[in-house]
Design an enzyme around this catalytic site. Structure first.
Site, short mmCIF file in Angstrom:
data_model
loop_
_atom_site.label_atom_id
_atom_site.label_comp_id
_atom_site.label_asym_id
_atom_site.label_seq_id
_atom_site.Cartn_x
_atom_site.Cartn_y
_atom_site.Cartn_z
N HIS A 1 73.71 6.48 45.60
CA HIS A 1 72.32 6.32 45.15
C HIS A 1 71.82 4.98 45.65
O HIS A 1 72.36 3.93 45.31
CB HIS A 1 72.22 6.39 43.63
CG HIS A 1 70.81 6.26 43.13
ND1 HIS A 1 69.97 7.34 42.99
CD2 HIS A 1 70.10 5.17 42.74
CE1 HIS A 1 68.79 6.92 42.54
NE2 HIS A 1 68.85 5.61 42.39
N CYS A 2 70.77 5.01 46.46
CA CYS A 2 70.24 3.80 47.08
C CYS A 2 69.11 3.25 46.22
O CYS A 2 68.07 3.90 46.07
CB CYS A 2 69.75 4.10 48.49
SG CYS A 2 69.17 2.64 49.38
N ILE A 3 69.30 2.06 45.67
CA ILE A 3 68.26 1.46 44.83
C ILE A 3 67.10 0.95 45.68
O ILE A 3 65.98 0.81 45.18
CB ILE A 3 68.84 0.32 43.98
CG1 ILE A 3 69.43 -0.78 44.88
CG2 ILE A 3 69.88 0.85 43.02
CD1 ILE A 3 69.89 -2.01 44.12
N ASN B 1 65.17 4.10 46.05
CA ASN B 1 64.91 4.76 44.77
C ASN B 1 65.16 6.27 44.88
O ASN B 1 64.39 7.08 44.36
CB ASN B 1 63.49 4.49 44.29
CG ASN B 1 63.31 4.77 42.82
OD1 ASN B 1 64.26 4.71 42.04
ND2 ASN B 1 62.09 5.11 42.41
#
Length: 514
Positions: free
Chosen positions: A342-344, A347
């Site tokens: 999950h890439c912050i 998002n």
């Protein structure tokens, strides 16, 4: 002789005497002091005195009469206002007592009824129901003429983590800190500075093709950012594998403003599911024959770990059996096919349907930073290779910096911005060459081997069964050859009443108890 005017004068005297006889009586009534009155209430005395004064003394001063009337009227008005305020206070207290007696569910139902009774314009519905849509606010639109909703509008019955755009075509995750907007600004701002301050100079002094190449890389990087931030990473539908005998279904019937009956099903899993819902099913990836295999490193590894193949688990939150390489994202609250991470900064999750775009996005960002770095250096050092006229104007590097300060700023920015994407690109080139995901690498390869995963010879228990043992083939599969697939949740399809895939069901009992 008696004068003819004598009778008239006598009459005038009689009238004068009569007036003098009446005047003291009138004065007595109008000059009574309120403090010495026999009445206990001065307000009652004032209300009785007014008609008597009007009837007996028409010759009193109008100013005195008007002031007396205004005083009485103001006192009466004040009393009326006080009574009205007391009545309002009593009504408010009564309403508060009624509201306190209501339960929380009834209060929420009352709020929903108020929202449903509110008429919403077409423009408001267009902006908040199609252009930008939060499924948690679907109750605001129950009074619309059409009763057909899309799947993305009914998702999880008002407990969705996503916000949808353009009728469910795009989506993003609701978060407290939108770091993806900061990432977008870091991509857009350098390009805008280049267009405003450096484009025209480089177009004249270098070549138009240099400017066009940078603009192409910059625009395609922005496109990949929006693609990654708003696309479906490979979400799986929920509530597919539920123990039916443990499901309790209750139907709630409500009547809308259009006199239509709305049936909504509520699901709840009661009790503890069977044990197989919490076991890990391992599918063997290798069949070995101990009689035919030599004591080589490969045969030892195969014999020791042939049971540690493809693992399939049950997700107690999404209520499905997860396929291989599928993981549950706690941020998205969804199971993602071929979940990488999950890439912050985007998002969004990186999975089967957008991993290829993620790789190309990193490549374009690194190329854009490197390209901007090179042309900024060339512009600052152009005075060394320029014609005689320009070399007379700019003769030193300091003069070049003063003439092109934005080039120096873009040079520094490019040096800083290329670090993190460059390292991330190198890491994912290594992963794709082995055809392994970030999640698998961190969980099974990077961590130290334990007794349960160590075969006794120091090797790790994890074996990458998806590795083709060819670096170029692995790179081709991940960068070009892998299909993105199709969406499995069908967010833009019309919602059918009772579709359990979009219901909000609590996790299984054993997961919540442990």
């Amino acid at each position: 002789m008696v004068s003819p005017s004598s009778p008239e004068s006598n009459d005038d005297d009689d009238l004068t005497n009569a007036d003098s006889a009446i005047t003291p009586a009138t004065s007595t009534i109008t000059t009574d002091s309120p403090t010495k009155s026999s009445f206990d209430d001065y307000q009652s005395l004032s209300s009785i005195r007014i008609p008597i004064t009007r009837r007996i003394t028409p010759s009193l001063s109008p100013q005195y009469e008007e002031s007396n009337i205004s005083t009485t009227t103001s006192a009466t008005t004040t009393t009326t206002q006080q009574q009205h305020q007391q009545q309002q206070l009593q009504q408010q207290q009564q309403q508060l007592r009624q509201m306190s007696s209501l339960s929380a569910s009834k209060i929420e139902q009352a709020k929903t009824d108020v929202l449903n009774n509110k008429k919403i314009s077409f423009i408001h519905r267009f902006i908040t129901n199609w252009l930008i849509m939060d499924p948690n606010l679907i109750s605001h639109y129950n009074n619309t003429n059409t009763r057909r909703f899309k799947n993305y509008q009914i998702e999880n019955q008002g407990q969705s983590n996503f916000i949808y755009f353009l009728g469910g075509r795009l989506h993003t995750i609701k978060t407290k800190y939108p770091i993806n907007l900061i990432t977008l600004s870091l991509i857009i701002i350098p390009g805008i500075l280049y267009i405003i301050f450096e484009l025209s100079w480089q177009w004249r002094n270098f070549s138009p093709i240099i400017v066009i190449i940078f603009l192409y890389i910059w625009i395609i990087s922005i496109f990949h950012f929006f693609k990654l931030s708003t696309c479906d990473a490979g979400k799986l539908p929920k509530n597919i594998h539920l123990p039916k005998k443990l499901i309790t279904i209750t139907t709630t019937t409500t009547t809308t403003n259009d006199n239509e009956i709305d049936h909504r099903n509520n699901y709840k899993v009661m009790g503890s599911p069977p044990d197989e819902y919490f076991n890990t099913v391992t599918l063997p990836y290798w069949k070995t024959n101990n009689d035919n295999n030599d004591n080589t490193k490969i045969s030892k590894l195969a014999n020791a770990y042939h049971s540690h193949g493809v693992q399939v688990k049950y997700c107690g939150t999404c209520h499905i059996w997860r396929p291989s390489r599928t993981s549950h994202c706690n941020t998205c609250q969804q199971c993602i096919l071929n979940h990488d991470h999950h890439c912050i900064f985007l998002n969004n999750c990186i999975g089967q349907r957008n991993y290829k775009f993620f790789l190309w996005f990193l490549l374009y960002i690194v190329i854009a930073c490197l390209y901007l770095l090179i042309i900024s250096i060339l512009q600052l050092c152009h005075y060394k290779f320029a014609s005689h006229k320009e070399s007379e104007i700019i003769t030193t590097f300091n003069q070049s910096i003063k003439t092109h300060p934005i080039s120096l700023l873009l040079l520094i920015y490019s040096c800083l911005a290329i670090c993190y994407p460059g390292l991330l690109l190198a890491f994912h080139i290594f992963l794709t060459s082995q055809n392994i995901t970030t999640r698998e690498y961190l969980n099974f390869v990077y961590k130290k081997p334990s007794k349960s995963t160590d075969g006794g010879d120091g090797t790790r228990g994890f074996v990458n069964v998806y590795n083709t043992h060819s670096i170029w083939e692995n790179l081709y599969i991940n960068w070009l050859g892998k299909s993105n697939g199709v969406s499995l949740t069908f967010p833009r399809d019309y919602y059918h009443q009772g579709d359990i895939r979009f219901a909000n069901i609590e996790p299984l009992g054993t997961f919540t108890n442990k």
